[in-house]
Design an enzyme around this catalytic site. Structure first.
Site, PDB file in Angstrom:
ATOM      1  N   ALA A 170       0.830  -1.206   0.000  1.00  0.00           N
ATOM      2  CA  ALA A 170       0.000   0.000   0.000  1.00  0.00           C
ATOM      3  C   ALA A 170       0.865   1.258   0.000  1.00  0.00           C
ATOM      4  O   ALA A 170       0.466   2.295  -0.536  1.00  0.00           O
ATOM      5  CB  ALA A 170      -0.927   0.004   1.210  1.00  0.00           C
ATOM      6  N   HIS A 194      -5.813   5.053  -2.124  1.00  0.00           N
ATOM      7  CA  HIS A 194      -6.418   6.059  -1.263  1.00  0.00           C
ATOM      8  C   HIS A 194      -5.791   7.421  -1.588  1.00  0.00           C
ATOM      9  O   HIS A 194      -4.640   7.485  -2.059  1.00  0.00           O
ATOM     10  CB  HIS A 194      -6.159   5.681   0.199  1.00  0.00           C
ATOM     11  CG  HIS A 194      -6.751   6.607   1.197  1.00  0.00           C
ATOM     12  ND1 HIS A 194      -6.112   7.761   1.611  1.00  0.00           N
ATOM     13  CD2 HIS A 194      -7.927   6.566   1.870  1.00  0.00           C
ATOM     14  CE1 HIS A 194      -6.863   8.386   2.501  1.00  0.00           C
ATOM     15  NE2 HIS A 194      -7.967   7.690   2.672  1.00  0.00           N
ATOM     16  N   VAL A 196      -4.121   9.655  -0.099  1.00  0.00           N
ATOM     17  CA  VAL A 196      -2.781  10.022   0.384  1.00  0.00           C
ATOM     18  C   VAL A 196      -1.687   9.156  -0.222  1.00  0.00           C
ATOM     19  O   VAL A 196      -0.507   9.391   0.033  1.00  0.00           O
ATOM     20  CB  VAL A 196      -2.688   9.953   1.928  1.00  0.00           C
ATOM     21  CG1 VAL A 196      -3.653  10.924   2.574  1.00  0.00           C
ATOM     22  CG2 VAL A 196      -2.895   8.528   2.431  1.00  0.00           C
ATOM     23  N   LYS A 197      -2.054   8.159  -1.024  1.00  0.00           N
ATOM     24  CA  LYS A 197      -1.053   7.271  -1.615  1.00  0.00           C
ATOM     25  C   LYS A 197      -0.415   7.913  -2.845  1.00  0.00           C
ATOM     26  O   LYS A 197      -0.707   9.041  -3.216  1.00  0.00           O
ATOM     27  CB  LYS A 197      -1.696   5.926  -1.956  1.00  0.00           C
ATOM     28  CG  LYS A 197      -2.288   5.172  -0.765  1.00  0.00           C
ATOM     29  CD  LYS A 197      -1.270   4.917   0.316  1.00  0.00           C
ATOM     30  CE  LYS A 197      -1.727   3.873   1.330  1.00  0.00           C
ATOM     31  NZ  LYS A 197      -2.973   4.198   2.032  1.00  0.00           N
ATOM     32  N   HIS A 198       0.440   7.166  -3.527  1.00  0.00           N
ATOM     33  CA  HIS A 198       1.219   7.712  -4.643  1.00  0.00           C
ATOM     34  C   HIS A 198       0.345   8.174  -5.796  1.00  0.00           C
ATOM     35  O   HIS A 198       0.625   9.194  -6.429  1.00  0.00           O
ATOM     36  CB  HIS A 198       2.227   6.679  -5.132  1.00  0.00           C
ATOM     37  CG  HIS A 198       3.292   6.379  -4.134  1.00  0.00           C
ATOM     38  ND1 HIS A 198       3.131   5.443  -3.143  1.00  0.00           N
ATOM     39  CD2 HIS A 198       4.523   6.920  -3.942  1.00  0.00           C
ATOM     40  CE1 HIS A 198       4.228   5.399  -2.396  1.00  0.00           C
ATOM     41  NE2 HIS A 198       5.091   6.287  -2.859  1.00  0.00           N
TER      42      HIS A 198
END
Length: 398
Positions: A170, A194, A196-198
């Site tokens: 994740a 999500h 806030v991910k890459h």
């Protein structure tokens, strides 16, 4: 009061506007990609999903990719495909979001927690063997903050003991382990999208795998266990016919979501490079602070830097982490903490897990502090965080 007075005590904060620890970065191309789908014939289970899955397979070097409604659903599906069921044990790390262990519980299995390495904060591969029993079915390593775990040793242990490896990546989209991209090393690998991910699809997740049998199970699991494949149906009443062959779930993702993902994926390398540049600046500006310990990076891995986590040296401060956290928040620096060890959550306590299982993880949790890091930041934002951290640390230094 002077600017040196902490904002929590009435002074002026280092920033006028709040800087979150993570945030999505969207542009007009992303918006238009979604608009195109909204104007098309398919809003879900359409061709854009297949395109996104192929793009992710190509990126990671995996043969197959199956997209899901979120990362947790993807992990659940991987546990199903691995055949995890009642009385099975799955080894994982406590230093992760609860989903990494919850997915085992969903299948009736039992998570078994192994302590983290004190330098990388990933699962300590040298301690895994001690936890293997006749009930052990799989290992779920988590690439914490984006730095890959010790996959050579983990895969060696797994093969020696006929265990399945499900990587929780994740945090690690775009990361490298010994010149190999994360996503094609373990038996299955999960990525999360999500905000806030890459890259983001709003909510979303995916499993990559090189094994066709896992791929087929994942595809069927995300749609109630239903199939339309004539070669595996028990009966065939006609072209309209489908069968539910096992209890699956509605874990489908929409074309609307993956349209955003297709567009975002084109910018992944740019996003990662920006994260690395910001981290380099953090490391340079904070390297001489005795009151903190900066993250360590192994020479044979390339982190994709989802999070920038440092350790507070609390013995050199007059207050605890909570006071530091609150003071930085008042300075408009959106710090966070990752993570409370999973087994310390109240629900896991009701299952019989107790404090003391993984002492390094527990101690690290008390010291961890996550600084803001996302590609929408610039060098000025990093310097604001640095000024805020130095200001607060100076105030509370012994």
């Amino acid at each position: 009061m002077s600017d040196e007075q902490l904002a929590i005590h009435g002074g002026k904060p280092v920033r006028n506007a709040y800087l979150p620890y993570g945030k999505q970065v969207l542009d007009e191309d992303d918006i238009q990609s979604v608009v195109q789908v909204l104007k098309s014939d398919y809003l879900t289970t359409g061709p854009v999903i297949q395109q996104f899955e192929q793009d992710m397979a190509n990126l990671t070097g995996a043969k197959y990719a199956v997209a899901f409604s979120n990362g947790t659903a993807a992990l659940h599906a991987a546990c199903f495909a691995a055949g995890i069921s009642e009385d099975d044990e799955v080894i994982t790390t406590p230093m992760t979001f609860a989903a990494s262990a919850n997915c085992v519980l969903y299948q009736g299995g039992k998570p078994v927690f192994v302590d983290i390495h004190p330098d990388t904060y990933n699962i300590n591969s040298m301690s895994i063997k001690e936890k293997i029993t006749k009930h052990t079915k799989a290992i779920i390593p988590v690439h914490f903050t984006g730095q890959p775990a010790d996959m050579d040793e983990i895969m060696k242990i797994a093969r020696e003991n006929q265990l399945i490896v499900i990587e929780d990546a994740a945090h690690a989209l775009g990361a490298m382990y010994k010149n190999q991209k994360i996503g094609s090393i373990g038996d299955m690998t999960m990525f999360s999208f999500h905000p806030v991910k890459h890259i983001t699809t709003g909510e979303g997740g995916i499993i990559t795998t090189n094994q066709e049998d896992f791929y087929k199970k994942l595809i069927q699991f995300r749609t109630h266990g239903i199939t339309r494949e004539p070669n595996i149906m028990r009966e065939n009443h006609g072209p309209w016919y489908y069968e539910m062959q096992f209890l699956g779930y509605n874990y489908r993702i929409t074309d609307i979501q993956v349209a955003l993902g297709v567009s975002q994926l084109k910018k992944l390398e740019t996003f990662i490079q920006k994260r690395k540049q910001l981290v380099e600046l953090y490391m340079e500006e904070l390297k001489n602070m005795d009151e903190i310990e900066l993250p360590k990076q192994l020479p044979y891995v390339e982190s994709s830097w989802h999070l920038f986590v440092l350790k507070l040296q609390l013995s050199k401060l007059t207050v605890g982490r909570k006071e530091i956290f609150e003071a930085l928040q008042k300075e408009n620096i959106g710090v966070n903490v990752h993570y409370l060890p999973v087994y310390l959550h109240p629900y896991y306590q009701t299952l019989g897990f107790t404090k003391g299982i993984c002492p390094i993880a527990e101690k690290s949790y008390e010291e961890f502090l996550t600084l803001p890091l996302f590609p929408g930041m610039d060098e000025g934002d990093v310097m604001d965080v640095v000024r805020g951290l130095k200001k607060v640390i100076k105030y509370y230094r012994k």
